[in-house]
Design an enzyme around this catalytic site. Structure first.
Site, PDB file in Angstrom:
ATOM      1  N   PRO A  69      32.527  33.348   3.651  1.00  0.00           N
ATOM      2  CA  PRO A  69      31.144  32.999   3.314  1.00  0.00           C
ATOM      3  C   PRO A  69      31.056  32.453   1.884  1.00  0.00           C
ATOM      4  O   PRO A  69      31.692  32.993   0.970  1.00  0.00           O
ATOM      5  CB  PRO A  69      30.402  34.332   3.434  1.00  0.00           C
ATOM      6  CG  PRO A  69      31.229  35.147   4.365  1.00  0.00           C
ATOM      7  CD  PRO A  69      32.659  34.729   4.141  1.00  0.00           C
TER       8      PRO A  69
ATOM      9  N   ALA B  18      37.620  30.091  -5.380  1.00  0.00           N
ATOM     10  CA  ALA B  18      38.968  30.301  -5.932  1.00  0.00           C
ATOM     11  C   ALA B  18      40.031  30.181  -4.846  1.00  0.00           C
ATOM     12  O   ALA B  18      41.105  29.613  -5.067  1.00  0.00           O
ATOM     13  CB  ALA B  18      39.056  31.675  -6.596  1.00  0.00           C
TER      14      ALA B  18
ATOM     15  N   ASP C 253      39.267  36.274  -9.515  1.00  0.00           N
ATOM     16  CA  ASP C 253      39.218  35.598  -8.203  1.00  0.00           C
ATOM     17  C   ASP C 253      40.463  34.736  -7.967  1.00  0.00           C
ATOM     18  O   ASP C 253      41.105  34.866  -6.924  1.00  0.00           O
ATOM     19  CB  ASP C 253      37.947  34.740  -8.062  1.00  0.00           C
ATOM     20  CG  ASP C 253      36.709  35.593  -7.806  1.00  0.00           C
ATOM     21  OD1 ASP C 253      36.764  36.796  -8.084  1.00  0.00           O
ATOM     22  OD2 ASP C 253      35.703  35.041  -7.332  1.00  0.00           O
TER      23      ASP C 253
HETATM   24  O1  PMV Z   1      30.041  38.530  -7.189  1.00  0.00           O
HETATM   25  P1  PMV Z   1      31.094  38.005  -8.078  1.00  0.00           P
HETATM   26  O2  PMV Z   1      32.397  37.753  -7.396  1.00  0.00           O
HETATM   27  O3  PMV Z   1      30.630  36.856  -8.909  1.00  0.00           O
HETATM   28  O4  PMV Z   1      31.493  39.201  -9.059  1.00  0.00           O
HETATM   29  C1  PMV Z   1      30.938  39.407 -10.308  1.00  0.00           C
HETATM   30  C2  PMV Z   1      31.614  40.586 -10.956  1.00  0.00           C
HETATM   31  C3  PMV Z   1      30.963  41.022 -12.240  1.00  0.00           C
HETATM   32  O5  PMV Z   1      31.669  42.166 -12.679  1.00  0.00           O
HETATM   33  C4  PMV Z   1      29.517  41.389 -12.009  1.00  0.00           C
HETATM   34  C5  PMV Z   1      31.013  39.943 -13.311  1.00  0.00           C
HETATM   35  C6  PMV Z   1      32.395  39.643 -13.848  1.00  0.00           C
HETATM   36  O6  PMV Z   1      32.544  38.571 -14.492  1.00  0.00           O
HETATM   37  O7  PMV Z   1      33.318  40.439 -13.713  1.00  0.00           O
END
Ligand code: PMV
Length: 330
Positions: free
Chosen positions: A110, A119, A161
Site C-alpha cells: 500500500p 524505499a 526504510d
Molecule cells: O510512517 P512512517 O514510515 O513515515 O514512519 C515514521 C516514523 C517516525 O518515527 C514517526 C518518524 C521517523 O523519522 O522516524
C-alpha cells in the site's frame, strides 16, 4: 555485457516498536514483511528513460532533462518518478554507459501508508538496473542509492526504510549508532490494517514535539519507558515469546496514544483486533491514520484478520521475511 531484461524486488516494512521516540535518540525495531515491490528493467533503442508504474497507473519519460507524462497526472508522475530517475542516474554513472531504459515498477505494498513502498521500489530499481548493466552492486551500494532517492521523496528520512528494504529481516535502529540486525527466534504472524486515512509523517512528528515542549519532564519519562519497551522486546524476540511481545506492543501503543498520534480510525481497528484475540496491537509508523499492526498466534490470525476487515480496515496477513532486495529473474 548488457542482458535482455531483469526483474528485482524488495520488501515492505513495519515499525514494530519505538516510532516517534526514535526521533529523540531512542531505539526502534523494524521488520521486513512479505509484501514486495517489483521493478522490471529493459534496454531501449532510443536514449529515453521510460518509467511506468502499474499499481499507480502512471507513465512518462525523461529525455534531455525534461519529463513528459504519458499516463496519469503529470505532477504526480513526476513526483513518483524523479526519485527513481535519481536511482537510475547513479547506476548509469557507475556503469559509464549512456543507454535508454524501460523501467516498469509494480508495488504490492500500500502506497503512502508508512509501509516503505517508495524505499522498496527504489531498492528494486537500483538492483535491477545494476544487474542489467552488469554493474557490481553489493547490498551496501543498493542501500546508499535507495537512501539518496528517499531524500528526494521524504526530505530528511532516518534511512530505516531503505535499510530494511535492502537487507530484510529485523533491524534495531538508533539515530547515533545506525542499524544492526537482530535475532528473532520465532515466526511473527501479524495482521496489518490500513485505515485508509491519509496522514503526514511531518505533521505527526510536530505534534509529538509540541507535547515534549509543553511537558519536558513527563516526556523524558516517556522516552525512558519507550526505550525499556524496545529492550524488553529484543529479549522477547530472542526467546520467541509472542505473549510478551503482544503485551509490549500494547504498552507501546499506550505511549503513542499518550503523545497524541493515534486517532479514531486506528483505535477502531486496534480494538477490533484485541477483541478478536490478538496478543497485542498498536499503530505502526507515524500514526494519525495510516496503518496498525496486530500480533496473534497462528491459529487466531484468521479471526483477527476478519475482525480488522469487518471494522473497515484494508487488512492482510504479514510475516517477517529475511529476503531483502533480490534479483527475481534476469
Ligand atoms: O510512517 P512512517 O514510515 O513515515 O514512519 C515514521 C516514523 C517516525 O518515527 C514517526 C518518524 C521517523 O523519522 O522516524
Amino acid at each position: 555485457m548488457i542482458c535482455m531484461g531483469v526483474t528485482a524486488s524488495a520488501p515492505a516494512k513495519v515499525i514494530m516498536f519505538g516510532e516517534h521516540f526514535v526521533v529523540y535518540g531512542e531505539p526502534a525495531i523494524v521488520l521486513a514483511i512479505d509484501k514486495r515491490a517489483y521493478a522490471r528493467v529493459e534496454q531501449r533503442k532510443d536514449g529515453k528513460l521510460f518509467f511506468r508504474s502499474l499499481n499507480l497507473s502512471l507513465s512518462g519519460y525523461f529525455e534531455n532533462g525534461n519529463f513528459k507524462v504519458e499516463e496519469g497526472d503529470a505532477r504526480e508522475a513526476r513526483l513518483r518518478f524523479e526519485p527513481l530517475k535519481c536511482v537510475v542516474d547513479k547506476v548509469l554513472e557507475k556503469s559509464g554507459e549512456r543507454v535508454g531504459l524501460d523501467i516498469e515498477v509494480n508495488s504490492a505494498i500500500p502506497v503512502a501508508a508508512g509501509l516503505g513502498s517508495s524505499a522498496a521500489t527504489a531498492a528494486s530499481v537500483a538492483a535491477a538496473v545494476s544487474a542489467l548493466l552488469g554493474v557490481k552492486a553489493a547490498k551496501e551500494d543498493v542501500f546508499r542509492i535507495a537512501f539518496e532517492a528517499e531524500k528526494i521523496t521524504h526530505g530528511t528520512p532516518s534511512g530505516v526504510d531503505p535499510a530494511i528494504a535492502t537487507f530484510g529481516g529485523a533491524l534495531m535502529f538508533q539515530m547515533d549508532t545506525g542499524f544492526r540486525p537482530i535475532e528473532v527466534k520465532c515466526e511473527i504472524p501479524l495482521v496489518v490494517g490500513d485505515t485508509g486515512v491519509n496522514r503526514s509523517t511531518r505533521v505527526q512528528v510536530m505534534k509529538v514535539r509540541g507535547v515534549m515542549d509543553r511537558h519536558p519532564h513527563i516526556f523524558r519519562f516517556m522516552r525512558e519507558i519507550a526505550r525499556e519497551i524496545v529492550l524488553e522486546a529484543l529479549e522477547a524476540l530472542k526467546r520467541g515469546d509472542l505473549e510478551a511481545l503482544g503485551e509490549l506492543m500494547n504498552l507501546n501503543h499506550a505511549l503513542l496514544y499518550g503523545v497524541g498520534v493515534s486517532d479514531e480510525s486506528l483505535e477502531w481497528l486496534i480494538n477490533a483486533a484485541r477483541k478478536a484475540g490478538a496478543t497485542g496491537a498498536k499503530l505502526t509508523g507515524a500514526g494519525g491514520g495510516g496503518c496498525m499492526i496486530a500480533l496473534a498466534e497462528s491459529e487466531r490470525i484468521g479471526k483477527v484478520l476478519e475482525a480488522v476487515q469487518t471494522a473497515g480496515g484494508r487488512a492482510f496477513i504479514a510475516k517477517k521475511t529475511d529476503e531483502g532486495v533480490k534479483i527475481e529473474q534476469g
